[in-house]
Design an enzyme around this catalytic site. Structure first.
Site, PDB file in Angstrom:
ATOM      1  N   LEU A   6      45.641  57.702  31.444  1.00  0.00           N
ATOM      2  CA  LEU A   6      44.832  57.702  32.663  1.00  0.00           C
ATOM      3  C   LEU A   6      44.969  56.366  33.378  1.00  0.00           C
ATOM      4  O   LEU A   6      44.693  55.316  32.808  1.00  0.00           O
ATOM      5  CB  LEU A   6      43.360  57.973  32.331  1.00  0.00           C
ATOM      6  CG  LEU A   6      43.087  59.287  31.581  1.00  0.00           C
ATOM      7  CD1 LEU A   6      41.593  59.568  31.550  1.00  0.00           C
ATOM      8  CD2 LEU A   6      43.843  60.454  32.210  1.00  0.00           C
ATOM      9  N   GLY A   9      42.310  55.024  38.281  1.00  0.00           N
ATOM     10  CA  GLY A   9      41.175  54.224  38.758  1.00  0.00           C
ATOM     11  C   GLY A   9      41.621  53.092  39.675  1.00  0.00           C
ATOM     12  O   GLY A   9      42.751  52.606  39.603  1.00  0.00           O
ATOM     13  N   ARG A  13      36.895  45.810  40.751  1.00  0.00           N
ATOM     14  CA  ARG A  13      36.433  44.492  40.305  1.00  0.00           C
ATOM     15  C   ARG A  13      37.569  43.485  40.100  1.00  0.00           C
ATOM     16  O   ARG A  13      37.317  42.311  39.839  1.00  0.00           O
ATOM     17  CB  ARG A  13      35.604  44.642  39.023  1.00  0.00           C
ATOM     18  CG  ARG A  13      34.192  45.150  39.327  1.00  0.00           C
ATOM     19  CD  ARG A  13      33.279  44.871  38.170  1.00  0.00           C
ATOM     20  NE  ARG A  13      33.453  45.867  37.120  1.00  0.00           N
ATOM     21  CZ  ARG A  13      33.324  45.604  35.826  1.00  0.00           C
ATOM     22  NH1 ARG A  13      33.057  44.377  35.412  1.00  0.00           N
ATOM     23  NH2 ARG A  13      33.465  46.559  34.926  1.00  0.00           N
ATOM     24  N   GLY A  77      36.759  61.979  38.078  1.00  0.00           N
ATOM     25  CA  GLY A  77      36.283  61.731  36.719  1.00  0.00           C
ATOM     26  C   GLY A  77      37.386  61.887  35.682  1.00  0.00           C
ATOM     27  O   GLY A  77      38.465  62.411  35.974  1.00  0.00           O
ATOM     28  N   GLY A 100      45.383  53.432  30.920  1.00  0.00           N
ATOM     29  CA  GLY A 100      46.351  52.466  31.449  1.00  0.00           C
ATOM     30  C   GLY A 100      45.810  51.056  31.545  1.00  0.00           C
ATOM     31  O   GLY A 100      46.574  50.100  31.682  1.00  0.00           O
ATOM     32  N   TYR A 387      78.859  22.217  47.913  1.00  0.00           N
ATOM     33  CA  TYR A 387      78.483  23.129  48.996  1.00  0.00           C
ATOM     34  C   TYR A 387      78.737  22.447  50.327  1.00  0.00           C
ATOM     35  O   TYR A 387      78.247  21.341  50.577  1.00  0.00           O
ATOM     36  CB  TYR A 387      76.996  23.458  48.814  1.00  0.00           C
ATOM     37  CG  TYR A 387      76.435  24.468  49.779  1.00  0.00           C
ATOM     38  CD1 TYR A 387      77.044  25.712  49.958  1.00  0.00           C
ATOM     39  CD2 TYR A 387      75.265  24.201  50.482  1.00  0.00           C
ATOM     40  CE1 TYR A 387      76.502  26.642  50.822  1.00  0.00           C
ATOM     41  CE2 TYR A 387      74.711  25.136  51.344  1.00  0.00           C
ATOM     42  CZ  TYR A 387      75.340  26.363  51.519  1.00  0.00           C
ATOM     43  OH  TYR A 387      74.793  27.278  52.361  1.00  0.00           O
ATOM     44  N   SER A 405      78.627   5.317  37.910  1.00  0.00           N
ATOM     45  CA  SER A 405      77.349   5.664  38.526  1.00  0.00           C
ATOM     46  C   SER A 405      77.490   5.892  40.027  1.00  0.00           C
ATOM     47  O   SER A 405      78.364   5.317  40.678  1.00  0.00           O
ATOM     48  CB  SER A 405      76.353   4.531  38.296  1.00  0.00           C
ATOM     49  OG  SER A 405      76.124   4.404  36.918  1.00  0.00           O
TER      50      SER A 405
END
Ligand code: UD1
Ligand code: CA
Length: 458
Positions: A6, A9, A13, A77, A100, A387, A405
Site C-alpha cells: 500500500l 497515501g 505531514r 481506506g 510502502g 580544455y 612546480s
C-alpha cells in the site's frame, strides 16, 4: 505468494511535493526498501497500490522489473486499497499486505508470519507497545482474536489494550476477494477498513493467528521528516553493527553513513578501519588494511590493500591501487585509476586519468585527461590544460618524468620518459625524453634601479 504494497497515501505531514514513498532512506526510496524485502522472501507477484503522485512513483521505480501497479483514486481506506490489487493477485495463493512507508520490515519476520499463517488462516503481525496511541487495537476474548478496533472507534477499555495492529497481514487471497467488496464504511473515519476483515474471518470460523516482529522499529512507519531521520539512524546503526561483526573497526558507529540505490554495497577486507563522519555511497570496496580518515565521501570506488585515505577526501567512480596515500583534501573524480604506491596530496584533483605505480602529486594540482607513467613526480601547482573551451585533449607523461612546480601542460602534449620540466613552464609542444625543458623568461637584474616614490602634493 502475492504481495500487495500500500503506497497510495499522500503523506501530508512530510510537507513535501515528493510523494512520501519516494523519500529516501539510506539513498533508496522507502518503497524500494519494501519491494526488496518482498523479493527477499521470494514473492511471486508484487502489486503496488499507488495514488498520490501516481505517475511520479511509477517512473521513479520503473527500473524495478515485474511489478504490477494498481491505481487507487480516490483513497477510501486500507480495505479499498487492497481491493484495487485483487485483479493482479492469483486467487490460488496467499496475499501478504505490506506498507510502502514501513521500510525496515525484515524478511525473517515476514517468513515467521507466513509460517504461522499456514494455508487456511488469517495471520496478523501484532506488537505489544507501552504507548499504543494511534494504532488499531487487537481485541481478544479468552485469548482468541475477535476483531481489530481503530483508535478513533475504540471505547476506553479498548484503548487500554496494548497489543496493536502493525497493519502487516497474510490472508488467503480468495478470502480477501470475498471479504473486501463487502466492507462498509460506517466508522469514525468513514473509510473502508482493511482491519474489518478480522471480524469477517472470525464469523466464517477461519482461525486468526498472530506473530510478532523481532524489533519494534521493523513495523514503524514514516509519516514525518522526524520519523524518517529516526529510522535512518536505526538502519545505519544496523549496517554499522554488521560491519563491526565482520571485523571492521568503526571509530563511532553513530557517525557512519552507508547509502545506495541498491542497498548496502560496502564490502570490506580484513583490518579495515573507518574514522568518524564518512559517507559511503553505491558500490564501494575497501581491501585488506585500508584506513579511511575522518570526513571522507566515497562513491562507487575500489581502494587497494594497505592504502590510507587521509581526512576530507572525496572519491567518486575511481580505482585506487594498493599501498597508496591519498589526501588529506584530495579529490578523485570519475575515471581516475591509480596504480600501486601512488601519493595524491592536498588540494589535488584528478579526473579521467591513469597514474601508474610510485608516482606522486602531493600538492595543489589538476590532473585531467592524462596518462601518467611510473615514478613520475608532479610538482606543486601543476595544471594539465585539457580544455580549450570546446574540446578536451590528453596529456601524456612518461615514466620517470619530473614536472617542476607551477607548470602548465597545454594538451595535447607529451612529456618524454625521464624528462624534466623546469618550474613555471608553459608546455605547448612535446618535451623530449631525458632533457630539461623550460619555457620561462630569462631572469635579469637591473643594477642601480630605484623604486618609484610618491609625488609630493603642492
Ligand atoms: C492502519 C490500520 C491500523 C494500524 C496502522 C498501523 C486500518 C484501518 N488501520 O491505520 O489498525 O494500527 O495502520 O500503522 O487499516 N493507504 C492507501 N490507501 C488508502 C489508505 C491508506 O494506500 O486509501 C496506505 C497509506 O499510504 C499507508 C497505509 O495504507 O501506507 C496505512 O494507512 P494509514 O492511513 O496510515 O492507516 P492508519 O490510520 O495509520
Ligand atoms: Ca499510519
Amino acid at each position: 505468494m502475492n504481495v500487495v504494497i500500500l503506497a497510495a497515501g499522500q503523506g501530508k505531514r512530510m510537507r513535501s511535493d515528493l510523494p512520501k514513498v519516494l523519500h529516501q532512506l539510506a539513498g533508496k526510496p522507502l518503497l524500494r526498501h519494501v519491494i526488496d524485502a518482498a523479493r527477499e522472501i521470494g514473492a511471486e507477484q508484487i502489486c503496488v497500490v499507488y495514488g498520490h503522485g501516481g505517475e511520479q512513483v511509477r517512473t521513479a521505480l520503473n527500473s524495478v522489473a515485474d511489478i504490477a501497479w494498481a491505481r487507487q483514486e480516490p483513497q477510501l481506506g486500507t480495505g479499498h486499497a487492497v481491493l484495487q490489487a485483487m485483479p493482479y493477485s492469483a486467487s490460488s495463493t496467499r496475499t501478504l499486505v505490506l506498507y510502502g512507508d514501513v521500510p525496515l520490515i525484515r524478511a525473517s519476520t515476514l517468513r515467521r508470519l507466513i509460517e504461522v499463517a499456514g494455508i487456511g488462516s488469517l495471520a496478523l503481525l501484532t506488537a505489544h507497545l507501552d504507548h499504543p496511541q494511534g494504532y488499531g487495537r487487537i481485541v481478544r476474548i479468552d485469548g482468541d482474536v475477535t476483531r481489530i478496533v481503530e483508535e478513533k472507534d475504540a471505547d476506553d477499555a479498548e484503548r487500554a489494550i496494548r497489543e496493536i495492529n502493525t497493519g502487516i497481514l497474510v490472508a488467503p487471497t480468495a478470502a480477501l476477494a470475498r471479504w473486501l467488496p463487502t466492507l462498509g464504511k460506517r466508522n469514525a473515519q468513514g473509510e473502508y477498513y482493511l482491519t474489518d476483515i478480522v471480524a469477517l474471518a472470525v464469523a466464517e470460523g477461519m482461525p486468526v493467528v498472530t506473530a510478532h516482529p523481532d524489533h519494534a522499529w521493523e513495523t514503524e512507519g514514516v509519516n514525518s521528516k522526524l520519523q524518517l531521520a529516526t529510522l535512518e539512524r536505526v538502519h545505519q546503526r544496523n549496517v554499522a553493527e554488521e560491519l563491526m561483526e565482520a571485523g571492521v573497526t568503526i571509530a563511532d558507529p553513530a557517525r557512519i553513513d552507508v547509502r545506495g540505490e541498491l542497498g548496502c554495497q560496502l564490502s570490506c577486507g580484513r583490518d579495515v578501519s573507518i574514522d568518524v563522519n564518512c559517507v559511503f555511497d553505491g558500490h564501494v570496496e575497501l581491501a585488506d588494511g585500508v584506513s579511511i580518515g575522518a570526513n571522507c565521501v566515497l562513491k562507487n570506488c575500489r581502494i587497494g590493500s594497505g592504502t590510507r585515505i587521509a581526512p576530507f577526501c572525496h572519491i567518486e567512480d575511481a580505482v585506487v591501487g594498493p599501498d597508496g596515500i591519498i589526501g588529506p583534501y584530495a579529490r578523485l573524480r570519475p575515471g581516475t585509476e591509480l596504480g600501486r604506491d601512488v601519493h595524491i596530496g592536498n588540494f589535488v584533483e584528478v579526473k579521467n586519468s591513469t597514474i601508474a605505480d610510485h608516482s606522486k602529486a602531493n600538492h595543489l594540482a589538476y590532473v585531467g585527461d592524462a596518462t601518467v607513467g611510473r615514478r613520475v613526480n608532479i610538482g606543486a601547482g601543476t595544471i594539465t590544460c585539457n580544455y580549450d573551451g570546446a574540446n578536451k585533449f590528453r596529456t601524456v607523461i612518461e615514466d620517470d618524468a619530473f614536472i617542476g612546480s607551477d607548470t602548465q601542460l597545454v594538451a595535447p602534449v607529451t612529456v618524454g620518459r625521464g624528462a624534466t620540466i623546469g618550474a613555471g613552464t608553459t608546455l605547448t609542444r612535446d618535451a623530449p625524453p631525458d632533457q630539461l625543458t623550460v619555457s620561462r623568461a630569462k631572469q635579469m637584474s637591473l643594477p642601480g634601479w630605484k623604486r618609484p616614490v610618491k609625488k609630493k602634493k603642492d
